[in-house]
Write a protein that holds these residues in place. Structure first.
Motif, PDB file in Angstrom:
ATOM      1  N   VAL A  84      18.043  -8.348  -6.296  1.00 60.51           N
ATOM      2  CA  VAL A  84      17.921  -6.968  -6.592  1.00 60.51           C
ATOM      3  C   VAL A  84      18.991  -7.253  -8.187  1.00 60.51           C
ATOM      4  O   VAL A  84      17.837  -7.048  -9.013  1.00 60.51           O
ATOM      5  CB  VAL A  84      18.577  -5.379  -6.096  1.00 60.51           C
ATOM      6  CG1 VAL A  84      18.491  -4.319  -7.963  1.00 60.51           C
ATOM      7  CG2 VAL A  84      17.746  -5.183  -5.376  1.00 60.51           C
ATOM      8  N   SER A  85      20.264  -7.669  -8.459  1.00 57.31           N
ATOM      9  CA  SER A  85      20.805  -7.938  -9.820  1.00 57.31           C
ATOM     10  C   SER A  85      20.438  -9.683  -9.596  1.00 57.31           C
ATOM     11  O   SER A  85      21.211 -10.697 -10.347  1.00 57.31           O
ATOM     12  CB  SER A  85      21.482  -8.062  -8.992  1.00 57.31           C
ATOM     13  OG  SER A  85      22.279  -8.398  -8.295  1.00 57.31           O
ATOM     14  N   PRO A  87      18.549 -13.173 -11.858  1.00 54.41           N
ATOM     15  CA  PRO A  87      17.679 -13.343 -12.612  1.00 54.41           C
ATOM     16  C   PRO A  87      17.403 -14.297 -12.303  1.00 54.41           C
ATOM     17  O   PRO A  87      17.452 -15.203 -11.514  1.00 54.41           O
ATOM     18  CB  PRO A  87      19.045 -13.429 -13.455  1.00 54.41           C
ATOM     19  CG  PRO A  87      20.501 -13.053 -13.410  1.00 54.41           C
ATOM     20  CD  PRO A  87      20.371 -12.775 -11.681  1.00 54.41           C
ATOM     21  N   ARG A  89      14.253 -14.166  -9.502  1.00 52.78           N
ATOM     22  CA  ARG A  89      13.989 -13.857  -8.831  1.00 52.78           C
ATOM     23  C   ARG A  89      13.049 -12.260  -8.490  1.00 52.78           C
ATOM     24  O   ARG A  89      12.921 -11.669  -7.600  1.00 52.78           O
ATOM     25  CB  ARG A  89      14.819 -13.875  -7.523  1.00 52.78           C
ATOM     26  CG  ARG A  89      15.141 -15.591  -7.546  1.00 52.78           C
ATOM     27  CD  ARG A  89      16.317 -15.162  -6.032  1.00 52.78           C
ATOM     28  NE  ARG A  89      15.909 -15.656  -5.291  1.00 52.78           N
ATOM     29  CZ  ARG A  89      15.980 -15.974  -3.915  1.00 52.78           C
ATOM     30  NH1 ARG A  89      17.610 -16.299  -3.614  1.00 52.78           N
ATOM     31  NH2 ARG A  89      15.514 -15.842  -2.762  1.00 52.78           N
ATOM     32  N   GLU A  90      12.847 -11.830  -9.623  1.00 52.17           N
ATOM     33  CA  GLU A  90      12.135 -10.747 -10.489  1.00 52.17           C
ATOM     34  C   GLU A  90      10.767 -10.296  -9.188  1.00 52.17           C
ATOM     35  O   GLU A  90      10.764  -9.169  -8.840  1.00 52.17           O
ATOM     36  CB  GLU A  90      12.117 -10.441 -11.532  1.00 52.17           C
ATOM     37  CG  GLU A  90      13.851 -10.279 -12.268  1.00 52.17           C
ATOM     38  CD  GLU A  90      13.861 -11.137 -13.042  1.00 52.17           C
ATOM     39  OE1 GLU A  90      14.807 -11.083 -14.053  1.00 52.17           O
ATOM     40  OE2 GLU A  90      13.406 -12.285 -12.037  1.00 52.17           O
ATOM     41  N   GLN A  91      10.076 -11.913  -9.465  1.00 47.07           N
ATOM     42  CA  GLN A  91       9.112 -11.883  -8.480  1.00 47.07           C
ATOM     43  C   GLN A  91       9.064 -12.081  -7.265  1.00 47.07           C
ATOM     44  O   GLN A  91       8.319 -10.856  -6.632  1.00 47.07           O
ATOM     45  CB  GLN A  91       8.022 -13.115  -9.085  1.00 47.07           C
ATOM     46  CG  GLN A  91       6.924 -12.647  -8.804  1.00 47.07           C
ATOM     47  CD  GLN A  91       6.027 -11.519  -9.708  1.00 47.07           C
ATOM     48  OE1 GLN A  91       6.491 -11.333 -10.364  1.00 47.07           O
ATOM     49  NE2 GLN A  91       5.097 -10.488  -8.672  1.00 47.07           N
ATOM     50  N   PHE A  93      11.533  -9.884  -5.794  1.00 49.84           N
ATOM     51  CA  PHE A  93      11.561  -8.581  -5.103  1.00 49.84           C
ATOM     52  C   PHE A  93      10.409  -7.654  -5.866  1.00 49.84           C
ATOM     53  O   PHE A  93       9.838  -7.318  -4.587  1.00 49.84           O
ATOM     54  CB  PHE A  93      12.881  -8.279  -5.902  1.00 49.84           C
ATOM     55  CG  PHE A  93      13.029  -6.968  -5.742  1.00 49.84           C
ATOM     56  CD1 PHE A  93      13.608  -6.104  -4.867  1.00 49.84           C
ATOM     57  CD2 PHE A  93      12.978  -6.168  -6.994  1.00 49.84           C
ATOM     58  CE1 PHE A  93      14.513  -4.870  -4.783  1.00 49.84           C
ATOM     59  CE2 PHE A  93      13.042  -4.464  -6.262  1.00 49.84           C
ATOM     60  CZ  PHE A  93      14.114  -4.201  -5.603  1.00 49.84           C
ATOM     61  N   ALA A  94       9.902  -7.663  -6.507  1.00 46.55           N
ATOM     62  CA  ALA A  94       8.275  -7.096  -6.509  1.00 46.55           C
ATOM     63  C   ALA A  94       7.396  -7.172  -5.666  1.00 46.55           C
ATOM     64  O   ALA A  94       7.149  -6.210  -5.008  1.00 46.55           O
ATOM     65  CB  ALA A  94       7.672  -7.446  -8.376  1.00 46.55           C
ATOM     66  N   GLN A 128      23.107  -9.669 -14.656  1.00 50.10           N
ATOM     67  CA  GLN A 128      22.435  -8.890 -13.528  1.00 50.10           C
ATOM     68  C   GLN A 128      22.504  -7.721 -13.162  1.00 50.10           C
ATOM     69  O   GLN A 128      21.745  -7.180 -12.662  1.00 50.10           O
ATOM     70  CB  GLN A 128      23.582  -9.337 -12.450  1.00 50.10           C
ATOM     71  CG  GLN A 128      23.723 -11.341 -12.669  1.00 50.10           C
ATOM     72  CD  GLN A 128      24.722 -11.550 -10.880  1.00 50.10           C
ATOM     73  OE1 GLN A 128      25.219 -12.092 -11.479  1.00 50.10           O
ATOM     74  NE2 GLN A 128      23.868 -11.162  -9.950  1.00 50.10           N
ATOM     75  N   VAL A 131      19.086  -6.785 -15.148  1.00 43.50           N
ATOM     76  CA  VAL A 131      18.182  -6.971 -13.579  1.00 43.50           C
ATOM     77  C   VAL A 131      17.957  -5.890 -12.582  1.00 43.50           C
ATOM     78  O   VAL A 131      16.766  -5.800 -12.572  1.00 43.50           O
ATOM     79  CB  VAL A 131      17.721  -8.679 -13.268  1.00 43.50           C
ATOM     80  CG1 VAL A 131      17.182  -8.624 -12.823  1.00 43.50           C
ATOM     81  CG2 VAL A 131      18.147  -9.607 -14.745  1.00 43.50           C
ATOM     82  N   ARG A 134      16.092  -3.064 -13.981  1.00 49.01           N
ATOM     83  CA  ARG A 134      14.407  -2.944 -14.359  1.00 49.01           C
ATOM     84  C   ARG A 134      13.689  -2.667 -12.641  1.00 49.01           C
ATOM     85  O   ARG A 134      12.809  -2.064 -12.371  1.00 49.01           O
ATOM     86  CB  ARG A 134      14.563  -4.130 -14.561  1.00 49.01           C
ATOM     87  CG  ARG A 134      15.101  -4.163 -16.022  1.00 49.01           C
ATOM     88  CD  ARG A 134      14.263  -5.202 -17.300  1.00 49.01           C
ATOM     89  NE  ARG A 134      14.270  -6.789 -16.724  1.00 49.01           N
ATOM     90  CZ  ARG A 134      15.810  -6.706 -16.933  1.00 49.01           C
ATOM     91  NH1 ARG A 134      16.485  -6.528 -18.518  1.00 49.01           N
ATOM     92  NH2 ARG A 134      15.575  -8.261 -16.972  1.00 49.01           N
ATOM     93  N   ASN A 135      14.618  -3.940 -11.847  1.00 51.81           N
ATOM     94  CA  ASN A 135      14.238  -4.064 -10.808  1.00 51.81           C
ATOM     95  C   ASN A 135      13.899  -2.517  -9.502  1.00 51.81           C
ATOM     96  O   ASN A 135      13.158  -1.996  -8.820  1.00 51.81           O
ATOM     97  CB  ASN A 135      14.747  -4.719  -8.840  1.00 51.81           C
ATOM     98  CG  ASN A 135      14.499  -6.381 -10.222  1.00 51.81           C
ATOM     99  OD1 ASN A 135      13.780  -6.452 -10.412  1.00 51.81           O
ATOM    100  ND2 ASN A 135      15.801  -7.454  -9.597  1.00 51.81           N
TER     101      ASN A 135
END
Length: 274
Positions: A84-85, A87, A89-91, A93-94, A128, A131, A134-135
C-alpha cells in the motif's frame, strides 16, 4: 436485551496449512466453520483466470462463505507486509484490487484487508504515506462498487511496519477520508497484534469500538489457539460485541498441533458440532 454471540470464522492461510490450499475450505467446513478468510491466495498480484476460478470453486464446493480477503501484500515469507505504501508498486496494488473485487462479486466477500507495508530504505515516510493515501482511496472507491469495506490493521513482529496501534490505524483512516473522501474504511482489530504491540484492549474497545470493522484472534504470548496464553479473548470479544460489532471473529493463529485438533475452544462458544 440478550445479544446473540458473535460467529466465528477461520483463516485458511495460517490454519490447515498441512493441506493444499484447495482442500482447506472443505476441512474448515468439516471442523464446524461456515465462514473462512484468506490472505492473498496467489503468488502474484495478477493471477490468471484459471487460478481465480480454482480458488472460487474450492470455496463454493466446500459450502463455506468467504468473509475476508487480504489484498496483495508482496512476498510475505521474505518479510514484506503489504505494498500500500510502497512507491513504484502502485500498479500491482491496483491489479490486486481489481481481482479482489471480482472474487468478492462471485463469493459475496465484502471485507478486504490492505496491509500497509514496511518503511523502505531510501523512501521518505511522507512519500510513502502519500502513496498510501492514493492507493487506499483507489481501493475504497473500487470496493465500494460491491458495498465492501477496506480494512487496515496494526501488525507486530516487523519493526519496519509503521502502524502498530489502533490509534495509528485510525489516524491513517481519518487521513484517507479527509484526502480521498472515502468512508468505507475500518479498523481490523487483531487482538494478538494489538496486545503484543502494547495496546490496552479495553481502551481500544472503549475508544474505537465504533471503528472496528473486522476482528481476528490469537492468544498471547505465542500466537496459538485460545486458552494457550494469557488473554481473556472471549471476554474481549464480548466487549466488542457490546460496542456494536456484529461481524465475524476470525481465528488467525498458529495451531500448537494439528489444525483440526486446535478447535476445542469453539463448541463452547457457539454450539458448533464438528
Amino acid at each position: 436485551m440478550t445479544r446473540e454471540p458473535l460467529p466465528y470464522a477461520v483463516n485458511l492461510s495460517i490454519l490447515f496449512t498441512e493441506l493444499p490450499l484447495p482442500e482447506r475450505p472443505a476441512a474448515a467446513r468439516a471442523a464446524g466453520f461456515e465462514a473462512v478468510e484468506f490472505w492473498w491466495p496467489f503468488a502474484t498480484a495478477t493471477p490468471d483466470t484459471a487460478e481465480v476460478d480454482a480458488f472460487v470453486a474450492a470455496v463454493e464446493r466446500a459450502g463455506v462463505r468467504l468473509i475476508g480477503l487480504n489484498l496483495f501484500a508482496g512476498d510475505m515469507p521474505r518479510g514484506d507486509r503489504g505494498v500500500v505504501s510502497w512507491p513504484g508498486r502502485e500498479q500491482e496494488f491496483a491489479d490486486s484490487v481489481g481481482w479482489a473485487v471480482r472474487i468478492g462479486e462471485r463469493l459475496g466477500c465484502r471485507a478486504f484487508n490492505a496491509l500497509y507495508g514496511n518503511r523502505i530504505e531510501g523512501a521518505a515516510p511522507d512519500q510513502q504515506d502519500a502513496v498510501a493515501l492514493r492507493n487506499l482511496g483507489l481501493a475504497a472507491r473500487a470496493i465500494a462498487e460491491i458495498d465492501g469495506t477496506v480494512l487496515l490493521e496494526p501488525v507486530s513482529g516487523i519493526a519496519a511496519y509503521p502502524l502498530r496501534t489502533a490509534e495509528d490505524v485510525v489516524g491513517m483512516l481519518d487521513r484517507v477520508r479527509a484526502a480521498q473522501g472515502a468512508a468505507n474504511l475500518g479498523l481490523l482489530a487483531d487482538l494478538y497484534h494489538l496486545t503484543v504491540n502494547g495496546d490496552d484492549l479495553d481502551r481500544v474497545i472503549a475508544r474505537y469500538g465504533d471503528r472496528i470493522a473486522h476482528v481476528q484472534i490469537a492468544d498471547a504470548p505465542g500466537r496459538h489457539e485460545p486458552g494457550t496464553g494469557e488473554l481473556d479473548l472471549f471476554g474481549y470479544v464480548d466487549k466488542i460485541g457490546a460496542a456494536g460489532y456484529r461481524g465475524y471473529v476470525a481465528a488467525e493463529y498458529v495451531p500448537s498441533g494439528a489444525s483440526a485438533d486446535s478447535f476445542t475452544w469453539l463448541p463452547t462458544r457457539q454450539g458448533v458440532t464438528p
